[in-house]
Design a protein around this motif. Sequence first.
Motif, PDB file in Angstrom:
ATOM      1  N   LEU A 148       0.824  -1.212   0.000  1.00  0.00           N
ATOM      2  CA  LEU A 148       0.000   0.000   0.000  1.00  0.00           C
ATOM      3  C   LEU A 148       0.860   1.264   0.000  1.00  0.00           C
ATOM      4  O   LEU A 148       0.538   2.248  -0.679  1.00  0.00           O
ATOM      5  N   LEU A 149       1.956   1.246   0.747  1.00  0.00           N
ATOM      6  CA  LEU A 149       2.827   2.421   0.814  1.00  0.00           C
ATOM      7  C   LEU A 149       3.621   2.613  -0.479  1.00  0.00           C
ATOM      8  O   LEU A 149       4.078   3.719  -0.775  1.00  0.00           O
ATOM      9  N   ALA A 155       6.816   7.349   0.132  1.00  0.00           N
ATOM     10  CA  ALA A 155       6.821   6.235   1.090  1.00  0.00           C
ATOM     11  C   ALA A 155       7.315   4.936   0.467  1.00  0.00           C
ATOM     12  O   ALA A 155       7.241   3.882   1.101  1.00  0.00           O
ATOM     13  N   ARG A 156       7.845   5.000  -0.749  1.00  0.00           N
ATOM     14  CA  ARG A 156       8.258   3.767  -1.430  1.00  0.00           C
ATOM     15  C   ARG A 156       9.403   3.066  -0.710  1.00  0.00           C
ATOM     16  O   ARG A 156       9.458   1.847  -0.643  1.00  0.00           O
ATOM     17  N   LYS A 160       9.368  -0.822   0.565  1.00  0.00           N
ATOM     18  CA  LYS A 160      10.382  -1.831   0.240  1.00  0.00           C
ATOM     19  C   LYS A 160      11.001  -2.420   1.501  1.00  0.00           C
ATOM     20  O   LYS A 160      11.305  -3.610   1.570  1.00  0.00           O
ATOM     21  N   LYS A 161      11.155  -1.581   2.532  1.00  0.00           N
ATOM     22  CA  LYS A 161      11.722  -2.058   3.791  1.00  0.00           C
ATOM     23  C   LYS A 161      10.813  -3.117   4.424  1.00  0.00           C
ATOM     24  O   LYS A 161      11.278  -4.147   4.920  1.00  0.00           O
ATOM     25  N   ASP A 242      13.382  -3.653  -6.126  1.00  0.00           N
ATOM     26  CA  ASP A 242      12.375  -2.959  -6.939  1.00  0.00           C
ATOM     27  C   ASP A 242      11.587  -3.944  -7.789  1.00  0.00           C
ATOM     28  O   ASP A 242      10.358  -3.875  -7.867  1.00  0.00           O
ATOM     29  N   CYS A 243      12.307  -4.869  -8.432  1.00  0.00           N
ATOM     30  CA  CYS A 243      11.628  -5.844  -9.295  1.00  0.00           C
ATOM     31  C   CYS A 243      10.697  -6.738  -8.476  1.00  0.00           C
ATOM     32  O   CYS A 243       9.585  -7.053  -8.893  1.00  0.00           O
TER      33      CYS A 243
END
Length: 427
Positions: A148-149, A155-156, A160-161, A242-243
Amino acid sequence: MVSTQSMAARAKAKHMNRPSATSATMKELALCHDNVVHIACLVAATSPEPIADLLNLRATCKAMHAAAKERDVGRCVPLERLDNMKWMENERYLAIVNHLVGAGNPDACFITGVTLVFAHQDMEQGLLFLNKAVTAGHKAAAYVLGLLLYKFDDARATGKKYISQVEDDGNEAATGVGVKRTNRECQQYRKIVGDVIQEAMWKVGGRRGRMLVLPEDSHHCTATGCGVESGWDGYGVFCSDDCRIKHEYSKFFTEAKQMKRPSMASATTKELALRHDNIVHIACLVAATSSEPITDLLSLCATCKAMHAVAKECDVGSYVPLERLDNMKWMENERYFIVVNHLVTADNLDACFIVGVTLVFAHQDMEQGLLFLDKAAITGHKAAVYVLGLLLHGDGEEVATGVGVKRTNQECQQYRKIAEDMIQEAT
């Protein structure tokens, strides 16, 4: 002589005021509040029926009653162990979830957050509850919150974190060249979150609007082998964080959108619809043969509208054998009597017998009691026949028997014991 009596009186008083060894030991063995809370937390976390056991714990003493109300105890309750309650007593289940949200329970915060976001379309409040669950270490909440973030540019990195936490990759902001990422754990939590969304959308049927978040189709990785399934589990291997998160983002929301579409099965159910009489027959078989008839009839109610209507029929209630509700009688006595009173209206033989005996011997209401016993006796309830026969003995005409015809009381002994037990419970 006076001094002797005075000395004896002082000695006796001293002896009476001396604390016993038992009371002194009890004070030494008294647990501090933190230890009592720790015990209650262990019960909440490890019991197969945490709510029932916590209620029993509260009844033991004042210290346990106070400890069982602590927020720390509520946080330890695993909601997956309340699945039976979720389907059998849904209103009670939802009340417990709402109560546990106030205690900061991770499972309750996760369920509430998902329901707010996907069923009620309240992103702001939903993210708050999901964040509470993630702070407590809830991985399914971390998965959905990460996705969602990821929608928001600012907030990307946080999204990912969270996905890295799900896969136990650590909190690395960047990965070295050649470091591969898998979505092994993400697959598992995608299924868990999908099931919760489906339940939430089913319960809030009138608000099935469009999804708040839609997948992106712009990502195309050019690295060789990125996203290709590897291993028996079918998980993918990705060249970067990212992928991986873009793959999960697209996969998750595509599946979430499909949850709202009517399945092909719904089109064929009309063709396969059973006649009302057949459905009543099925419900009667369940009532008559199930080892837990009330539980199974409630389950039947939850299957479809037809079963929900049929399971309330008087014919179904008349088949429930009350001797199979012994556990409920001792564990949930109030609920047991509610069920008995309900089944009386369905002319259930056992229920009419119990109510009749209770009215006659506990409330001394002979007129009403005989009516209920007569209902049970007419339809073949032998214990009711036995009690009714004794109560009415001498009021009717004697039946003549031939010379030398013998009569035994073999069956009467059995029903005498049943009637005595029932009278003892009633009085």
